[in-house]
Write a protein that holds these residues in place. Sequence first.
Motif, short mmCIF file in Angstrom:
data_model
loop_
_atom_site.label_atom_id
_atom_site.label_comp_id
_atom_site.label_asym_id
_atom_site.label_seq_id
_atom_site.Cartn_x
_atom_site.Cartn_y
_atom_site.Cartn_z
N ASN A 68 0.19 -1.18 0.28
CA ASN A 68 -0.40 -0.40 -0.01
C ASN A 68 0.91 1.44 -0.22
O ASN A 68 0.68 2.15 -0.55
N ASP A 69 1.74 1.37 0.98
CA ASP A 69 2.62 2.40 0.48
C ASP A 69 3.64 2.17 -0.77
O ASP A 69 3.57 3.77 -1.01
N ASN A 70 3.55 1.86 -1.61
CA ASN A 70 4.50 1.48 -2.51
C ASN A 70 3.22 1.96 -3.50
O ASN A 70 4.26 2.89 -4.52
N TRP A 71 2.23 1.51 -3.44
CA TRP A 71 0.97 2.06 -4.74
C TRP A 71 1.25 3.62 -3.86
O TRP A 71 1.00 4.55 -4.92
N ILE A 72 0.54 4.37 -3.09
CA ILE A 72 1.14 5.64 -2.65
C ILE A 72 1.68 6.17 -3.16
O ILE A 72 1.90 7.86 -3.53
N ARG A 73 2.98 5.90 -3.13
CA ARG A 73 3.94 6.31 -3.92
C ARG A 73 4.03 6.62 -5.75
O ARG A 73 4.79 8.00 -6.09
N ARG A 74 4.06 5.72 -5.72
CA ARG A 74 3.64 5.82 -7.44
C ARG A 74 2.86 6.77 -7.72
O ARG A 74 2.61 7.48 -8.79
N LYS A 75 1.66 6.54 -7.19
CA LYS A 75 0.16 7.68 -6.69
C LYS A 75 0.82 9.25 -7.00
O LYS A 75 0.67 9.71 -8.22
N GLU A 76 1.27 9.13 -6.26
CA GLU A 76 2.39 10.69 -5.76
C GLU A 76 2.40 11.36 -6.12
O GLU A 76 2.19 12.20 -7.64
N ASP A 107 8.41 5.69 -16.15
CA ASP A 107 8.57 3.92 -15.05
C ASP A 107 7.46 3.33 -14.33
O ASP A 107 6.92 4.22 -13.74
N ARG A 108 7.39 2.19 -15.19
CA ARG A 108 6.06 2.34 -13.98
C ARG A 108 6.05 0.83 -13.33
O ARG A 108 5.50 0.97 -12.16
N GLU A 109 7.38 1.74 -12.39
CA GLU A 109 8.26 0.99 -11.09
C GLU A 109 7.78 2.83 -10.31
O GLU A 109 7.93 2.00 -9.03
#
Length: 163
Positions: A68-76, A107-109
């Motif tokens: 979830n933290d990773n998804w937030i980083r990517r969304k931000e 980058d998709r990551e």
Amino acid sequence: MDYLKEIEKLQQEQRQLVFESFDEEDAWKIGCMLRQRAKDGGFPVAISITLNRRRMFACTMPGTTPINDNWIRRKENTVYQFYKSSYEMSLYMQLKQDEISSRYGLDRESYAAAGGCVPIMLKSTGMVGTIAVSGLREDEDHSLVTGVIRDYLKEMEDTTNED
């Protein structure tokens, strides 16, 4: 789904959800409101609020994981790149039947076109930060954030009118 109609609604919503100012105190109050709403609803979400990429508030509810933290980083990252909600970008990518990585060379990551992150917009300045959640369906993530912003702005308006 009529993607163009939904995107237009999101754009209108973004024009409405505008702050006069935003600082650490606002981030704390909104973050606490999001946490309470998640707690009351039993929502397993991670919450993040940034101001100029500086983390002002972060919280994880029971049931979340580091993903979830990773998804937030990517969304931000997506919101900071495009100055629009990550949900609008998701719907736009679905409309175009494309991916954010191939369409924009990102980058998709590091970037995600998935709902749940909304720009903090100031009336005089424009975008200055983000409010994000991750853990629900993308439309639910988005609605959780925008619902709290709407309530917070209403409270601020009511307080100002009382003075």
